[in-house]
Design a protein around this motif. Sequence first.
Motif, PDB file in Angstrom:
ATOM      1  N   GLN A   1       0.837  -1.199   0.000  1.00  0.00           N
ATOM      2  CA  GLN A   1       0.000   0.000   0.000  1.00  0.00           C
ATOM      3  C   GLN A   1       0.872   1.249   0.000  1.00  0.00           C
ATOM      4  O   GLN A   1       0.577   2.216  -0.701  1.00  0.00           O
ATOM      5  CB  GLN A   1      -0.936   0.006   1.211  1.00  0.00           C
ATOM      6  CG  GLN A   1      -1.900   1.163   1.234  1.00  0.00           C
ATOM      7  CD  GLN A   1      -2.876   1.136   0.078  1.00  0.00           C
ATOM      8  OE1 GLN A   1      -3.398   0.095  -0.267  1.00  0.00           O
ATOM      9  NE2 GLN A   1      -3.116   2.293  -0.516  1.00  0.00           N
ATOM     10  N   SER A   2       1.949   1.221   0.743  1.00  0.00           N
ATOM     11  CA  SER A   2       2.875   2.345   0.769  1.00  0.00           C
ATOM     12  C   SER A   2       3.497   2.571  -0.607  1.00  0.00           C
ATOM     13  O   SER A   2       3.577   3.701  -1.090  1.00  0.00           O
ATOM     14  CB  SER A   2       3.962   2.087   1.808  1.00  0.00           C
ATOM     15  OG  SER A   2       4.947   3.068   1.742  1.00  0.00           O
ATOM     16  N   GLN A   3       3.907   1.495  -1.250  1.00  0.00           N
ATOM     17  CA  GLN A   3       4.475   1.604  -2.596  1.00  0.00           C
ATOM     18  C   GLN A   3       3.433   2.129  -3.583  1.00  0.00           C
ATOM     19  O   GLN A   3       3.743   2.946  -4.449  1.00  0.00           O
ATOM     20  CB  GLN A   3       5.001   0.254  -3.057  1.00  0.00           C
ATOM     21  CG  GLN A   3       6.233  -0.207  -2.323  1.00  0.00           C
ATOM     22  CD  GLN A   3       6.661  -1.609  -2.741  1.00  0.00           C
ATOM     23  OE1 GLN A   3       6.010  -2.273  -3.529  1.00  0.00           O
ATOM     24  NE2 GLN A   3       7.784  -2.057  -2.189  1.00  0.00           N
ATOM     25  N   LEU A   4       2.206   1.677  -3.453  1.00  0.00           N
ATOM     26  CA  LEU A   4       1.131   2.136  -4.326  1.00  0.00           C
ATOM     27  C   LEU A   4       0.881   3.626  -4.143  1.00  0.00           C
ATOM     28  O   LEU A   4       0.704   4.364  -5.117  1.00  0.00           O
ATOM     29  CB  LEU A   4      -0.153   1.346  -4.041  1.00  0.00           C
ATOM     30  CG  LEU A   4      -1.377   1.722  -4.872  1.00  0.00           C
ATOM     31  CD1 LEU A   4      -1.125   1.467  -6.351  1.00  0.00           C
ATOM     32  CD2 LEU A   4      -2.584   0.946  -4.393  1.00  0.00           C
ATOM     33  N   ASN A   5       0.894   4.090  -2.898  1.00  0.00           N
ATOM     34  CA  ASN A   5       0.697   5.515  -2.634  1.00  0.00           C
ATOM     35  C   ASN A   5       1.811   6.348  -3.257  1.00  0.00           C
ATOM     36  O   ASN A   5       1.551   7.429  -3.802  1.00  0.00           O
ATOM     37  CB  ASN A   5       0.606   5.771  -1.132  1.00  0.00           C
ATOM     38  CG  ASN A   5      -0.681   5.248  -0.547  1.00  0.00           C
ATOM     39  OD1 ASN A   5      -1.660   5.025  -1.247  1.00  0.00           O
ATOM     40  ND2 ASN A   5      -0.682   5.028   0.754  1.00  0.00           N
ATOM     41  N   GLU A   6       3.052   5.879  -3.192  1.00  0.00           N
ATOM     42  CA  GLU A   6       4.166   6.594  -3.813  1.00  0.00           C
ATOM     43  C   GLU A   6       3.997   6.629  -5.325  1.00  0.00           C
ATOM     44  O   GLU A   6       4.244   7.660  -5.959  1.00  0.00           O
ATOM     45  CB  GLU A   6       5.488   5.936  -3.451  1.00  0.00           C
ATOM     46  CG  GLU A   6       5.936   6.198  -2.036  1.00  0.00           C
ATOM     47  CD  GLU A   6       7.278   5.554  -1.732  1.00  0.00           C
ATOM     48  OE1 GLU A   6       8.113   5.440  -2.651  1.00  0.00           O
ATOM     49  OE2 GLU A   6       7.484   5.167  -0.573  1.00  0.00           O
ATOM     50  N   MET A   7       3.557   5.523  -5.906  1.00  0.00           N
ATOM     51  CA  MET A   7       3.351   5.483  -7.354  1.00  0.00           C
ATOM     52  C   MET A   7       2.214   6.420  -7.768  1.00  0.00           C
ATOM     53  O   MET A   7       2.307   7.093  -8.797  1.00  0.00           O
ATOM     54  CB  MET A   7       3.078   4.046  -7.804  1.00  0.00           C
ATOM     55  CG  MET A   7       4.296   3.153  -7.695  1.00  0.00           C
ATOM     56  SD  MET A   7       3.982   1.400  -7.949  1.00  0.00           S
ATOM     57  CE  MET A   7       3.296   1.365  -9.571  1.00  0.00           C
ATOM     58  N   LYS A   8       1.167   6.485  -6.963  1.00  0.00           N
ATOM     59  CA  LYS A   8       0.070   7.409  -7.253  1.00  0.00           C
ATOM     60  C   LYS A   8       0.564   8.848  -7.208  1.00  0.00           C
ATOM     61  O   LYS A   8       0.189   9.667  -8.046  1.00  0.00           O
ATOM     62  CB  LYS A   8      -1.073   7.220  -6.256  1.00  0.00           C
ATOM     63  CG  LYS A   8      -1.916   6.001  -6.511  1.00  0.00           C
ATOM     64  CD  LYS A   8      -3.034   5.912  -5.477  1.00  0.00           C
ATOM     65  CE  LYS A   8      -3.907   4.708  -5.687  1.00  0.00           C
ATOM     66  NZ  LYS A   8      -4.955   4.596  -4.674  1.00  0.00           N
ATOM     67  N   SER A   9       1.393   9.150  -6.235  1.00  0.00           N
ATOM     68  CA  SER A   9       1.944  10.496  -6.112  1.00  0.00           C
ATOM     69  C   SER A   9       2.793  10.830  -7.341  1.00  0.00           C
ATOM     70  O   SER A   9       2.677  11.921  -7.906  1.00  0.00           O
ATOM     71  CB  SER A   9       2.784  10.599  -4.843  1.00  0.00           C
ATOM     72  OG  SER A   9       3.452  11.825  -4.787  1.00  0.00           O
TER      73      SER A   9
END
Length: 125
Positions: A26-34
């Motif tokens: 989820q943390s990696q996904l949030n960074e990718m979304k950013s």
Amino acid sequence: MNTYEIVAIIALVLSVLLLLRVISLQSQLNEMKSDLEWLKNRPGNGGLTSTHRPKPLSSSTGAPEHTSVPSTIDQASFEERILFLTHENKKIQAIKEVREVRGWGLKEAKDYVDQLENEYKQKNL
């Protein structure tokens, strides 16, 4: 200990491990979304309006210049990325990126991000 208790403990341990992995993903996904949001809002992509789009600052930001931005990343887009992160309340991530790209220490990177942010605010008053 009987077999059911052992199976229950193993299931509990596996559940905790899976939960930790989900949190990491989820943390990696949030960074990718950013990152994707930043790419969508770059000039020329029709994203942000001109009042919200970060304007490139001059190269004289007052931060130490002993290490320059690699040639693969031009100065304006690097500053734009840092300003986007600060605008998204991700100042710590902005400082981390400055440290990685420029090879600076924590204080130098923080001072650079603060000064970049202050100059942007002054230019857009």
